[in-house]
Design a protein around this motif. Sequence first.
Motif, PDB file in Angstrom:
ATOM      1  N   PRO A 194      -7.387  42.289 -56.706  1.00  0.00           N
ATOM      2  CA  PRO A 194      -6.747  43.247 -56.000  1.00  0.00           C
ATOM      3  C   PRO A 194      -8.192  44.380 -55.832  1.00  0.00           C
ATOM      4  O   PRO A 194      -8.252  44.970 -55.081  1.00  0.00           O
ATOM      5  N   GLN A 206      -7.832  50.317 -46.847  1.00  0.00           N
ATOM      6  CA  GLN A 206      -6.616  50.604 -46.638  1.00  0.00           C
ATOM      7  C   GLN A 206      -5.798  49.777 -45.747  1.00  0.00           C
ATOM      8  O   GLN A 206      -6.189  49.570 -44.732  1.00  0.00           O
ATOM      9  N   GLY A 207      -4.761  49.163 -46.216  1.00  0.00           N
ATOM     10  CA  GLY A 207      -3.983  48.271 -45.005  1.00  0.00           C
ATOM     11  C   GLY A 207      -4.263  46.764 -45.217  1.00  0.00           C
ATOM     12  O   GLY A 207      -3.650  45.879 -44.794  1.00  0.00           O
ATOM     13  N   TYR A 208      -5.485  46.628 -45.931  1.00  0.00           N
ATOM     14  CA  TYR A 208      -5.896  44.987 -46.029  1.00  0.00           C
ATOM     15  C   TYR A 208      -4.833  44.104 -46.609  1.00  0.00           C
ATOM     16  O   TYR A 208      -4.493  43.174 -46.176  1.00  0.00           O
ATOM     17  N   PHE A 209      -4.305  44.453 -48.021  1.00  0.00           N
ATOM     18  CA  PHE A 209      -3.521  43.632 -48.561  1.00  0.00           C
ATOM     19  C   PHE A 209      -2.125  43.502 -48.007  1.00  0.00           C
ATOM     20  O   PHE A 209      -1.652  42.386 -47.885  1.00  0.00           O
ATOM     21  N   PRO A 210      -1.355  44.365 -47.184  1.00  0.00           N
ATOM     22  CA  PRO A 210      -0.282  44.360 -46.339  1.00  0.00           C
ATOM     23  C   PRO A 210      -0.505  43.200 -45.268  1.00  0.00           C
ATOM     24  O   PRO A 210       0.219  42.210 -45.044  1.00  0.00           O
ATOM     25  N   ARG A 213      -0.673  39.931 -47.026  1.00  0.00           N
ATOM     26  CA  ARG A 213       0.623  39.200 -47.367  1.00  0.00           C
ATOM     27  C   ARG A 213       1.474  38.835 -46.242  1.00  0.00           C
ATOM     28  O   ARG A 213       2.060  37.693 -46.140  1.00  0.00           O
ATOM     29  N   GLU A 241      -1.236  45.523 -57.687  1.00  0.00           N
ATOM     30  CA  GLU A 241      -0.445  45.059 -56.298  1.00  0.00           C
ATOM     31  C   GLU A 241       0.409  46.257 -55.916  1.00  0.00           C
ATOM     32  O   GLU A 241       0.885  46.334 -54.869  1.00  0.00           O
ATOM     33  N   HIS A 243       0.057  49.362 -55.880  1.00  0.00           N
ATOM     34  CA  HIS A 243      -0.638  50.348 -55.183  1.00  0.00           C
ATOM     35  C   HIS A 243      -0.468  49.907 -53.393  1.00  0.00           C
ATOM     36  O   HIS A 243      -0.553  50.864 -52.650  1.00  0.00           O
ATOM     37  N   GLU A 244      -0.497  48.728 -53.323  1.00  0.00           N
ATOM     38  CA  GLU A 244      -0.459  48.065 -51.751  1.00  0.00           C
ATOM     39  C   GLU A 244       0.998  47.966 -51.380  1.00  0.00           C
ATOM     40  O   GLU A 244       1.209  47.692 -50.128  1.00  0.00           O
ATOM     41  N   ILE A 246       2.776  45.230 -52.073  1.00  0.00           N
ATOM     42  CA  ILE A 246       3.242  43.973 -51.838  1.00  0.00           C
ATOM     43  C   ILE A 246       3.358  43.223 -53.137  1.00  0.00           C
ATOM     44  O   ILE A 246       3.411  43.795 -54.245  1.00  0.00           O
ATOM     45  N   ARG A 337     -10.058  53.297 -59.397  1.00  0.00           N
ATOM     46  CA  ARG A 337      -8.440  53.567 -59.366  1.00  0.00           C
ATOM     47  C   ARG A 337      -7.867  53.540 -60.632  1.00  0.00           C
ATOM     48  O   ARG A 337      -8.117  52.384 -61.373  1.00  0.00           O
TER      49      ARG A 337
END
Length: 401
Positions: A194, A206-210, A213, A241, A243-244, A246, A337
Amino acid sequence: MNTTNALIETEYRLGAHNYKPIDVVLSRGEGVYVWDLDGNRYLDCLSAYSAVNQGHCHPKILAAMVEQAQKLTLTSRAFRNDQLAHFYEELAALTGSHKILPMNSGAEAVETAVKAVRKWGYEVKGVAQNKAEIIVCSNNFHGRTMGIVGFSTDPDARTGFGPFAPGFRTVPFGDIEAFRAAINENTVAFLIEPIQGEAGVMIPPQGYFPEVRTLCSRHGITLILDEIQTGLGRTGKLLAEEHEGIEADVTLIGKALSGGFYPISAVLSNSEVLGVLQPGQHGSTFGGNPLACAIARAALKALTEEDMIGNSARMGDRFQNGLKNIRSNIIKDVRGRGLMLAVELVPEAGGARKYCEALKERGILAKDTHGDTIRIAPPLVITQDQVDWAVEQFAGVLTSN
């Protein structure tokens, strides 16, 4: 020759030179502090790469270890023990996992996941035999085994150790289009941190992990999150995870799972992935042993009941803001973070190592990574006063030239 120098010389003479530690010989630890042989006290800003999230020698974890060690330490998995089921139950309740496979080191957890998702790919997804591919990221760090260094992009990790196993495809970290382009009919998993710790606390956009998924769900790809460093409160959440927003299909945890007392790791997943493993196909003599389980149960209890995760979020913000307020022409970036932080220096600073050595003289132990970056990861029990004092020491070192 004094004791410190003698021990360092003996290490150098008899030990393989596969590490280059800061030259301090530690002999005691408590909470956020460690002491060397001469009685000098240091604030630990590495936490054994996040294995000591609960602080050094946490008394409740120590008590659980001693109590269990007096009763039963190892049965192997040939027999059952009275701690494993409780460990499963408590870890599942905390993380929402449906199936758990305990191992010892983080690297073993990674290797376990690689084996399981390949087998899942053949038996469930229908990939042609021996064609499974796992997508990984450049600058990853997942361990040091032969299987893992084969898909590392770090020359130090790879050079001279080949030939390597095939079946891995590398994409840039945080690049969603590169990930999308790498997917094919043989893709069984995406293995990713992560936040890339060893690479210098690199956080994706920002938005990469969504989006990751979504792509994994659409293409039937198992998302494996390596939370061995980021998990268990380090980033201000139980798992990074969160934080995202997901949920991974497979989550790998280790390090702080024992609070620094014992090597313990675990693969967290579901029946579909871990259900492909049948008796005799994978295991570990020490994995899931009663001593490990008792220690892990106490470590998880301390983490949650003592609000260490909330403290990580609050103190992480305070620490990061303090570092960002340092006015220095050698600081290129401050990022992080929770209490997983980094100060990246400009190339002209001449590398982070000398600043870590200067910090040691001021009572701070931190470690350089990737040349120009100082990693900062104190135990999650750190207080406001300790954070503020640490920031003063960083300011003193980083503004001295």
